[in-house]
Design an enzyme around this catalytic site. Sequence first.
Site, PDB file in Angstrom:
ATOM      1  N   GLU A 152       2.090  -3.364  -6.119  1.00 50.48           N
ATOM      2  CA  GLU A 152       1.571  -2.223  -6.879  1.00 50.48           C
ATOM      3  C   GLU A 152       0.046  -2.242  -6.912  1.00 50.48           C
ATOM      4  O   GLU A 152      -0.567  -3.214  -7.364  1.00 50.48           O
ATOM      5  CB  GLU A 152       2.140  -2.246  -8.312  1.00 50.48           C
ATOM      6  CG  GLU A 152       1.641  -1.071  -9.147  1.00 50.48           C
ATOM      7  CD  GLU A 152       2.476  -0.811 -10.393  1.00 50.48           C
ATOM      8  OE1 GLU A 152       3.464  -1.548 -10.632  1.00 50.48           O
ATOM      9  OE2 GLU A 152       2.143   0.141 -11.119  1.00 50.48           O
ATOM     10  N   GLU A 246       6.496   5.567 -16.335  1.00 46.77           N
ATOM     11  CA  GLU A 246       6.051   4.461 -17.186  1.00 46.77           C
ATOM     12  C   GLU A 246       5.125   4.942 -18.296  1.00 46.77           C
ATOM     13  O   GLU A 246       3.970   4.513 -18.359  1.00 46.77           O
ATOM     14  CB  GLU A 246       5.227   3.483 -16.335  1.00 46.77           C
ATOM     15  CG  GLU A 246       5.969   2.368 -15.696  1.00 46.77           C
ATOM     16  CD  GLU A 246       4.998   1.332 -15.127  1.00 46.77           C
ATOM     17  OE1 GLU A 246       5.315   0.151 -15.231  1.00 46.77           O
ATOM     18  OE2 GLU A 246       3.937   1.711 -14.594  1.00 46.77           O
TER      19      GLU A 246
HETATM   20 MN    MN Z   1       3.164   0.989 -12.698  1.00 42.97          MN
END
Ligand code: MN
Length: 295
Positions: A152, A246
Site C-alpha cells: 500500500e 476505510e
Molecule cells: Mn488504506
Amino acid sequence: MNKLGIFINFWENTWNVDHIKYMKKAKDIGFDILEFQAQPLLEMSHAHMDEMKKNADELGIELTYSLGLDPRFDVSSKDEQIRLGGVEYLKRIVECVGYMGGKLLSGVSYAGWRCCDVDPVSGKQQLLENSLKSMREIVRTAEDNGVTYCVEAVNRFEGCLINTAKEAVAYADAVDSPNIGVLLDTYHMNIEEDSFRNAILLAGDKLVNFHTGDNNRRCPGRGHIDFDEIFQALADVGYTGRIVSEPFVAQGGEVGKNIFVWRDLEPDMSPEYRDKEAEYLLHYEQEMLKKYGMA
Ligand code: MN
C-alpha cells in the site's frame, strides 16, 4: 461487479473488536467484504479463529486483512535483529491469514508504520533494500499460504519508502512473485499523486486491492475527491478486484489516536447514524460501478 467492503474501524475505536458482530452487520447492510487489522489473529486460539471462519462462511462474507507494522518489527530496519524479528513476525501473521482462508494482506506491511526517522536523501535507499531483502523471504510464506501481499502506497506522514503508485509498482516488481501486488488508497493518493487517473493507469494489472476514503477520511462523496475520475480509471484498466472503504470518523480511543482523528467528523455520532452512513457508502459505490460499466 467488484466485491465491495468496509473496514471494521468505521464503527469501533479499538483495533481488536467483536469481529463476528461486525461480520453480521456488514452482511446485513449488503457488503461482500469486512476488512480488519491482522495483528489480533496472533493472540487468538485456533478454536476462536475456527469460530470466526465458520461465521464468515455461513454469512457469505469475505474477510480481508490489513496492518500498520509496529516499529518493533520494522522489516526495513538498519538493526538486523529488529529486521529479522520483523520477518518472523510477518511470516506468522501471513500464516494466520492463510489459516483463516484469507487471500489479502494490506497496509503498511513492508516497513514500520510512520517510521520516518531517516536521512531524507541518503537514508531511504538502504531502508528500501533492507525491506526488499525481508520481503523476498516473507513472500515465500505468502505463496505457501495462498495469500497476496498488497503493497500500500501511503502518504508521507505514514511512511517514507512507498508514497506513490510508481514506488509501489517498482517495489512489487523488485520482489517478483505472483503473490505480491499494489494497493492504492484514494485518501493517500489525494496527498501524493499528481493525478488519480494516471496513478491507477500506472498500477494497471499490478493493482490487487483498492481502498477508498475521501480527503477528510470520511466516506467517499463526503469530501472533495473526484470519485468519477477514479471509477472511470478503474474501469479503463479493467479492474475487477476488491474495493474496500476505510472511513475513520471518530475522535478518541487507540484508533482515533493512531489515525490522528482530532475531532468527530460525522454530524451525528450515534451508532444508528453510523449504520445509515455505511448504507449510503455501499449505495454510492454500487452506483459508481454501474455508471462506469463495472456492474
Ligand atoms: Mn488504506
